[in-house]
Motif scaffolding. Structure first.
Motif, PDB file in Angstrom:
ATOM      1  N   ALA A 175      -2.522  -7.423  -1.879  1.00 42.92           N
ATOM      2  CA  ALA A 175      -2.293  -8.036  -0.569  1.00 42.92           C
ATOM      3  C   ALA A 175      -2.243  -6.987   0.462  1.00 42.92           C
ATOM      4  O   ALA A 175      -2.553  -7.134   1.467  1.00 42.92           O
ATOM      5  CB  ALA A 175      -1.208  -9.064  -0.715  1.00 42.92           C
ATOM      6  N   ALA A 176      -1.271  -6.068   0.378  1.00 38.13           N
ATOM      7  CA  ALA A 176      -0.877  -4.722   1.341  1.00 38.13           C
ATOM      8  C   ALA A 176      -2.320  -3.982   1.665  1.00 38.13           C
ATOM      9  O   ALA A 176      -2.462  -3.751   2.893  1.00 38.13           O
ATOM     10  CB  ALA A 176      -0.025  -4.150   0.962  1.00 38.13           C
ATOM     11  N   LEU A 177      -3.093  -4.041   0.758  1.00 37.78           N
ATOM     12  CA  LEU A 177      -4.228  -3.227   0.815  1.00 37.78           C
ATOM     13  C   LEU A 177      -5.520  -3.917   1.008  1.00 37.78           C
ATOM     14  O   LEU A 177      -6.556  -3.677   1.511  1.00 37.78           O
ATOM     15  CB  LEU A 177      -4.855  -2.446  -0.605  1.00 37.78           C
ATOM     16  N   GLU A 178      -5.153  -5.476   1.237  1.00 37.54           N
ATOM     17  CA  GLU A 178      -6.275  -6.449   1.722  1.00 37.54           C
ATOM     18  C   GLU A 178      -7.645  -6.206   0.583  1.00 37.54           C
ATOM     19  O   GLU A 178      -8.660  -6.301   1.028  1.00 37.54           O
ATOM     20  CB  GLU A 178      -6.794  -6.175   3.168  1.00 37.54           C
ATOM     21  N   VAL A 179      -7.282  -6.087  -0.528  1.00 38.44           N
ATOM     22  CA  VAL A 179      -8.282  -6.166  -1.765  1.00 38.44           C
ATOM     23  C   VAL A 179      -7.846  -7.443  -2.525  1.00 38.44           C
ATOM     24  O   VAL A 179      -6.700  -7.664  -2.717  1.00 38.44           O
ATOM     25  CB  VAL A 179      -8.557  -4.682  -2.290  1.00 38.44           C
ATOM     26  N   ASP A 180      -8.782  -7.387  -3.332  1.00 35.39           N
ATOM     27  CA  ASP A 180      -8.599  -8.501  -4.572  1.00 35.39           C
ATOM     28  C   ASP A 180      -7.875  -7.772  -5.608  1.00 35.39           C
ATOM     29  O   ASP A 180      -7.960  -6.586  -5.979  1.00 35.39           O
ATOM     30  CB  ASP A 180     -10.016  -9.152  -4.904  1.00 35.39           C
ATOM     31  N   PRO A 181      -6.957  -8.778  -6.255  1.00 33.81           N
ATOM     32  CA  PRO A 181      -5.978  -7.961  -7.283  1.00 33.81           C
ATOM     33  C   PRO A 181      -6.885  -7.426  -8.530  1.00 33.81           C
ATOM     34  O   PRO A 181      -6.473  -6.471  -9.131  1.00 33.81           O
ATOM     35  CB  PRO A 181      -4.964  -9.133  -7.631  1.00 33.81           C
ATOM     36  N   SER A 182      -7.990  -8.061  -8.700  1.00 30.50           N
ATOM     37  CA  SER A 182      -8.738  -7.621  -9.911  1.00 30.50           C
ATOM     38  C   SER A 182      -9.233  -5.985  -9.346  1.00 30.50           C
ATOM     39  O   SER A 182      -9.494  -5.303 -10.550  1.00 30.50           O
ATOM     40  CB  SER A 182     -10.026  -8.516  -9.967  1.00 30.50           C
ATOM     41  N   TYR A 183      -9.503  -5.862  -8.247  1.00 22.19           N
ATOM     42  CA  TYR A 183      -9.891  -4.275  -7.797  1.00 22.19           C
ATOM     43  C   TYR A 183      -8.741  -3.421  -8.484  1.00 22.19           C
ATOM     44  O   TYR A 183      -9.170  -2.465  -8.953  1.00 22.19           O
ATOM     45  CB  TYR A 183     -10.169  -4.268  -6.376  1.00 22.19           C
ATOM     46  N   ILE A 184      -7.472  -3.645  -8.016  1.00 24.74           N
ATOM     47  CA  ILE A 184      -6.400  -2.969  -8.642  1.00 24.74           C
ATOM     48  C   ILE A 184      -6.402  -2.931 -10.357  1.00 24.74           C
ATOM     49  O   ILE A 184      -6.350  -1.660 -10.791  1.00 24.74           O
ATOM     50  CB  ILE A 184      -5.087  -3.543  -8.098  1.00 24.74           C
ATOM     51  N   ARG A 203       7.534   1.771  -8.744  1.00 25.93           N
ATOM     52  CA  ARG A 203       7.732   1.290  -7.448  1.00 25.93           C
ATOM     53  C   ARG A 203       8.414  -0.289  -7.380  1.00 25.93           C
ATOM     54  O   ARG A 203       8.703  -0.604  -6.070  1.00 25.93           O
ATOM     55  CB  ARG A 203       6.749   1.629  -6.271  1.00 25.93           C
ATOM     56  N   GLY A 204       8.154  -0.720  -8.319  1.00 21.68           N
ATOM     57  CA  GLY A 204       8.448  -2.274  -8.477  1.00 21.68           C
ATOM     58  C   GLY A 204       7.489  -2.994  -7.938  1.00 21.68           C
ATOM     59  O   GLY A 204       7.737  -4.091  -7.276  1.00 21.68           O
ATOM     60  N   ARG A 205       6.328  -2.786  -7.614  1.00 21.82           N
ATOM     61  CA  ARG A 205       5.153  -3.481  -6.894  1.00 21.82           C
ATOM     62  C   ARG A 205       4.317  -4.211  -8.118  1.00 21.82           C
ATOM     63  O   ARG A 205       4.024  -3.479  -9.035  1.00 21.82           O
ATOM     64  CB  ARG A 205       4.250  -2.387  -6.147  1.00 21.82           C
ATOM     65  N   ALA A 206       4.132  -5.451  -7.705  1.00 21.91           N
ATOM     66  CA  ALA A 206       3.139  -6.361  -8.627  1.00 21.91           C
ATOM     67  C   ALA A 206       1.677  -5.714  -8.224  1.00 21.91           C
ATOM     68  O   ALA A 206       1.588  -5.585  -7.093  1.00 21.91           O
ATOM     69  CB  ALA A 206       3.467  -7.729  -8.405  1.00 21.91           C
ATOM     70  N   VAL A 207       0.728  -6.198  -8.984  1.00 18.54           N
ATOM     71  CA  VAL A 207      -0.622  -5.892  -8.678  1.00 18.54           C
ATOM     72  C   VAL A 207      -0.991  -6.567  -7.522  1.00 18.54           C
ATOM     73  O   VAL A 207      -1.594  -6.360  -6.608  1.00 18.54           O
ATOM     74  CB  VAL A 207      -1.366  -6.242 -10.026  1.00 18.54           C
TER      75      VAL A 207
END
Length: 86
Positions: free
Chosen positions: A34-43, A25-29
């Motif tokens: 940010a869209a999910l309002e979580v820390d990137p480390s969670y993803i 989908r071309g989405r960065a972590v």
């Protein structure tokens, strides 16, 4: 009770599928986080399998943000095919 929904309501996700779909989908972590309002480390933890479960709300947000129509796409315990009754 199904295997993907433990008693606490958490849903087990397939980290590799999450990574493949996110990249497709071309989405960065950082963008997805940010869209999910979580820390990137969670993803990152989800994608590598060091975290396996998400809340139903986060699961729904992942489906929405990654434009996934079939809810089974990210399930760790998704069946290989629909069961057919004889």
């Amino acid at each position: 009770m199904s295997r993907e929904t433990p008693s606490n309501g958490a849903i087990e996700v397939h980290g590799y599928a999450l990574r493949v779909i996110r990249r497709a989908r071309g989405r960065a972590v950082t963008d997805l986080a940010a869209a999910l309002e979580v820390d990137p480390s969670y993803i990152r933890h989800l994608e590598t399998g060091s975290k396996l479960r998400v809340s139903p709300e986060v699961y729904a947000a992942l489906l929405r943000e990654l434009q996934i129509e079939d809810y089974r796409a990210l399930l760790a315990t998704a069946p290989l095919r629909d069961e057919v009754s004889a």
